[in-house]
Scaffold this motif. Sequence first.
Motif, PDB file in Angstrom:
ATOM      1  N   VAL A 518       0.840  -1.206   0.000  1.00  0.00           N
ATOM      2  CA  VAL A 518       0.000   0.000   0.000  1.00  0.00           C
ATOM      3  C   VAL A 518       0.869   1.248   0.000  1.00  0.00           C
ATOM      4  CG1 VAL A 518      -1.722   1.301   1.295  1.00  0.00           C
ATOM      5  CG2 VAL A 518      -1.896  -1.201   1.158  1.00  0.00           C
ATOM      6  N   ALA A 519       1.902   1.259   0.832  1.00  0.00           N
ATOM      7  CA  ALA A 519       2.791   2.423   0.909  1.00  0.00           C
ATOM      8  C   ALA A 519       3.463   2.680  -0.427  1.00  0.00           C
ATOM      9  CB  ALA A 519       3.836   2.215   2.007  1.00  0.00           C
ATOM     10  N   PHE A 520       3.919   1.628  -1.085  1.00  0.00           N
ATOM     11  CA  PHE A 520       4.623   1.815  -2.359  1.00  0.00           C
ATOM     12  C   PHE A 520       3.642   2.198  -3.465  1.00  0.00           C
ATOM     13  CE2 PHE A 520       8.059   0.013  -0.062  1.00  0.00           C
ATOM     14  CZ  PHE A 520       9.222   0.373  -0.736  1.00  0.00           C
ATOM     15  N   SER A 521       2.423   1.634  -3.416  1.00  0.00           N
ATOM     16  CA  SER A 521       1.414   2.031  -4.411  1.00  0.00           C
ATOM     17  C   SER A 521       1.030   3.498  -4.241  1.00  0.00           C
ATOM     18  CB  SER A 521       0.157   1.161  -4.252  1.00  0.00           C
ATOM     19  OG  SER A 521       0.429  -0.161  -4.609  1.00  0.00           O
ATOM     20  N   SER A 522       0.980   3.961  -3.001  1.00  0.00           N
ATOM     21  CA  SER A 522       0.547   5.338  -2.731  1.00  0.00           C
ATOM     22  C   SER A 522       1.642   6.359  -3.020  1.00  0.00           C
ATOM     23  CB  SER A 522       0.107   5.475  -1.274  1.00  0.00           C
ATOM     24  OG  SER A 522      -0.875   4.523  -0.962  1.00  0.00           O
TER      25      SER A 522
END
Length: 1029
Positions: A518-522
Motif C-alpha cells: 500500500v505504501a509503495f502504491s501510494s
Amino acid sequence: MAAAAALEAAAPTGALWGLVQDFVMGQQEGPADQVAADVKSGSYTVLQVVEALGSSLESPEPRTRARGIQLLSQVLLQCYSLLLEKEVVHLILFYENRLKDHHLVIPSVLQGLRALSLCVALPPGLAVSVLKAIFQEVHVQSLLQVDRHTVYSIITNFMRTREEELKGLGADFTFGFIQVMDGEKDPRNLLVAFRIVHDLISRDYSLGPFVEELFEVTSCYFPIDFTPPPNDPHGIQREDLILSLRAVLASTPRFAEFLLPLLIEKVDSEILSAKLDSLQTLNACCAVYGQKELKDFLPSLWASIRREVFQTASERVETEGLAALLSLTTCLSCSVLRADAEDLLDSFLSNILQDCRHHLCEPDMKLVWPSAKLLQAAAGASARACDHITSSVLPLLLDQFHKHSQSNQRRTILEMILGFLKLQQKWSYEDKDERPLSGFKDQLCSLVFMALTDPSIQLQLVGIRTLTVLGAQPGLLSSGDLELVVGHLYRLSFLEEDSQSWLAALEASGALAALYPVAFSSHLIPKLAEELHRGESDLARGDEPTKCSQHLRCLQALSAVSTHPSIVKETLPLLLQHLWQVNKGNVVAGSTEVIAICQSLQQVAEKCQQDPESCWYFHETAVPCLLALTVQASMPEKEPSVLRKVLLEEEVLAAMVSVIGTATTHLSPELAAQSVTRIVPLFLDGNTSFLPENSFPSRFQPFQDGSSGQRRLIALLMAFVCSLPRNVEIPQLNQLMRELLELSCCHGCPFSSTAAAKCFAGLLNKHPAGQQLDEFLQLAVDTVENGLGSKPSRSQAFTLLLWVTKALVLRYHPLSSCLTARLMGLLSDPELGPAAADGFSLLMSDCTDVLTRAGHADVRIMFRQRFFTDNVPALVQGFHTAPQDVKPNYLKGLSHVLNRLPKPVLLPELPTLLSLLLEALSCPDSVVQLSTLSCLQPLLLEAPQVMSLHVETLVTKFLNLSSSPSMAVRIAALQCMHALTHLPTPVLLPYKPQVIRALAKPLDDKKRLVRKEAVSARGEWFLLGSPGS
C-alpha cells in the motif's frame, strides 16, 4: 554286509582325517574351506570334525594345538548358523578352557569365540561367561592388532544381541572393557573401541565408580594426532577418529568435570589443530550439558574463547570460537531452573558485555569487530540473550554514531547495528510492546536516513541494507516512516549517479514493496508513472543521453517493485501503455528503448511466477498486448514506418520471446489450455478477436503467403507453444506441424525459417510416443532430404535437421542416432561442413528459448554423456579417414562435444583423446582454438599427471596462440599458461626461462584484459620452484 557298511561309513571319516592332517601337519590353508563346505553340505558334523582333530587338540606341541583349534575356528566362522544349542554349550566350555593355554593358541581361540558370539542358539548366561573369561585370562594389549580387533568384535556382537545379560554384570563389564582398551594404539581398533564406549554410555550400561577411568582411557587420545600412511588400504582418515572420539566425549554430562578443564587447556595451547578440535568438541558438549555442568567453568571458558577471537590469526579458530560461544549461551538459555537457583545466563552475558562493550566505542581500533562478533554470537542464542545484549549495546552504538562524524567510522558503527538488527529477526514477539526495538525505532530511523543522505557511497549501501532489515521487523515502521523510506529509495534510484547505490536501492525497494504494497502504491508508483511520462516527452524531443538514462532507470524501478500482486496490477499497465506510445509514433524510440521495456516486462514476469494469480494476470494482460503490437507492425502500409519496423527487428522479437516464454512456463495446465485455444488459431486462421485494438487493415496470415514481417512473428508463436506444460493439448496440431515444416524450408527469410524449425523441434520433443509422432518424424526426414538435395533451400534444411536432431537427442529417441549420423556425413560437405561442425555445439549446449527444462521440454539426465559415448568414436574414426581439407571440421565438432562434456566423464577418456585436442590447437579456425582451449584449461587442473606427458607440446602451442589475432583466443591461451603451473614443478622447470621470455610480449598487448592475464600467468611462472610456492 556289516563289513561293507562299516567300510562305507569309514570312508568319509578317513577323507576328513586326511584334510585335517593336511591342514595341521602339512600347513596347507585350503583344507579348512573344504571341511567347512562339507559341513555345510551335511557330509560331516561339527562333532566329527572335533573327533578328527582329537590328537591335534591334545598334542603336547603348542603349534600343533594352535593349528588344530585354528581349523575348528575357521569351520565355525562359516558354519555357526548350523550349530545346535547343546553343541554351542560344549564348544563355549572348550574354548573358555583353552583361553588358559599357551599364548600361541590364544588367537585361534578368540576366532572361535567370535564365531560362537554370532550364534543365535547361544543359551542365556554364556555371553557373560565368555566375557568374564576373556577379562580374566587374556592380556588383550599384548596381542597382535588383528587379535585385539577380534576381542572388540566379540564384545560388539554380545552388546548387540545380549544387552540385558551384559547389563546384569553391572559396572564389572565397564571395568573389564576399560582393561581391554587401555593402551590401544591402532586406529582400526580405536574406531571400534570408541563405538563400544559410546554404546556403553548411550544405552545406559552401568558405569559405577569407573566414570573417571572410562574418561581417562578415551580422553588420552584427545586431541587426535594421526596422519594416515600413503596408499593406506584401510582408508581411515584423521577426521574419522576425531568425530568418533568427539561422539564419546560429548555423550554424557558425567564427563563434564574432567573434560572441560582438558578443553580449556587445549584451547590455550599453541597448536592450531588442538584449538579447533577443542572448540568443536565444546560445541558438541553444549548440546547435552546443563547449567549445573558448566557453572564452575564459565569464567575460564569465556576467557579462552575471548582470547582466541581477540588474538587469533586464524579465521577458522575465530569461527569455531564464535560457534562455541553461541552454543554455550544457548545451553544456558535452555536450562530449566529451580525457583531458588541462580540464573547463570544473566551473569554470563554481563561478563561478556563488561569485556566487549567498551571496545565498540573505538570504531578505528582492531578489537571493535571481534567484540561485535562475540556480542552478536551470544545474542544469537535465544530471545532472552538477544534482548539482554541489544538493550545494552544499541543505545551505546546509536550514541557513538552521532559522536563520530567521519563516514568510515559511521559505516563501521552502522554495520554493527545492522548485525544486531538481523538477530532480532530470529525471534518472534506476540506483544508489540515486548519488542526490544520498539523503544529505539525513532532513533534508528533517523540514523538510517542520515546514512542514506551521506555523500559516502559505502555508508549509503550499509544504510540501504539496514533499512531493508528494519522494514522486515513486523509492525515496527509507521505509515509516516514508510513514506520517508519510499522517498529516500526514490531519490537514490534516480538522483544518485553511482550505480552501486541505485542498484541497492532497487533491490531494497523490491524487498520492502512485498511487505508494504500500500505504501509503495501510494507514494512510489505515482512518482514512477510521472517519471515515465516525463521520459516519453524527453524521448519525443530527442533529449540528451542523461535523461534517457533516467528513463531506463524508471523502467528498471517499475520492474523491481513488482513483488506484490497488487503492485503488478499497477506497474504492468504502465509498461504496456508506454510500449503502445512507442508503437503509435508518439515517442522517438529505437530498438534499445523497446528492448529495455521488454526486459522490464520479463523481470515482472519472473516475479509473478511464484503466485499463480499474478502469473495468469500477467499472461492474460501482456501476451495479447505484445501480439497485438507486433501484428499491427507486420501489416502492410502505404507509407512504411520506421517505428513499426523496430518491433520486427530480430533483437526486439528475441526480447519479446523471452517475455512470452517466461509468462507461459508457470501457467497451470487448465489456464494454459484456455490460452492456447486463442493463440494458435490467431496464427493458423488469423483470428484476432481476442487482441486489444484489433481493427487491422488486412488479415494476419503468417503461413498463407504472408509478408516477411508477418512470418517473423512465428518466433512469438514458438515462445508460447514451446513453453506450455506437456499435458496441454494443442488445437489443430497436425495442420500446425505441417505449416511449420513448410515454412522452415522457405529461403526468403532465414529468421522466420529458423523460428519455424525451432518451434517444430520444440513440439516434437514434447509429443508423446506413438503413430502421430512417427508420422511427424517421417515428414521431417523427407523434408530435410528433399531440402538438402535442392540448392536454394540447403541451408534451411540443414537448420531443420539440426534442431530436430537436438529435440530427439534430448529425449533419447531411437531416431536421434540416424539423424546424428546424417549430420556427421555433412562434415565432409564442401558447403555445409563448417556449419555442421558448429552444429555439435548446439546439440551439446543448453538453449534459452526452446527445448529448456523450464519450458517443460523432455530433457533426460546425462544426455551429454550418452551423446559422447554413442558418437565420439565415430567422430574420431571419421577424422582419421577424412581427406586433409575436411579434418578441421571433425576437429571442430569433436572440440565442441568435449568442451561441453562434464569433466568427470572426460577424464577417463583423456589419454586417447588428448592427441586430437592438441591437433585441434593447430587448426586455423579461431572457434576451434577457443573451444579446445576452454576444454583443456580445467583438465590441466584436474588431470595433471596425464597432461604432464605432453607438456612440451602444450607450452609451444599455448605460447603460439598467445599471439593470435583473436583477443578471446589470446586470453584463453594465457589462462592455460597460468593453469600449466599446476602441473608437477619438476616437469615445468626446464621450460621456465623460455616461457618467461615469451610472456613478455603479451605484457604490451593493446587490450587491457590480455595484459591482465599475461601479468597473472607470468607471475606464476616466475614463482615456479621458489620456496613456499
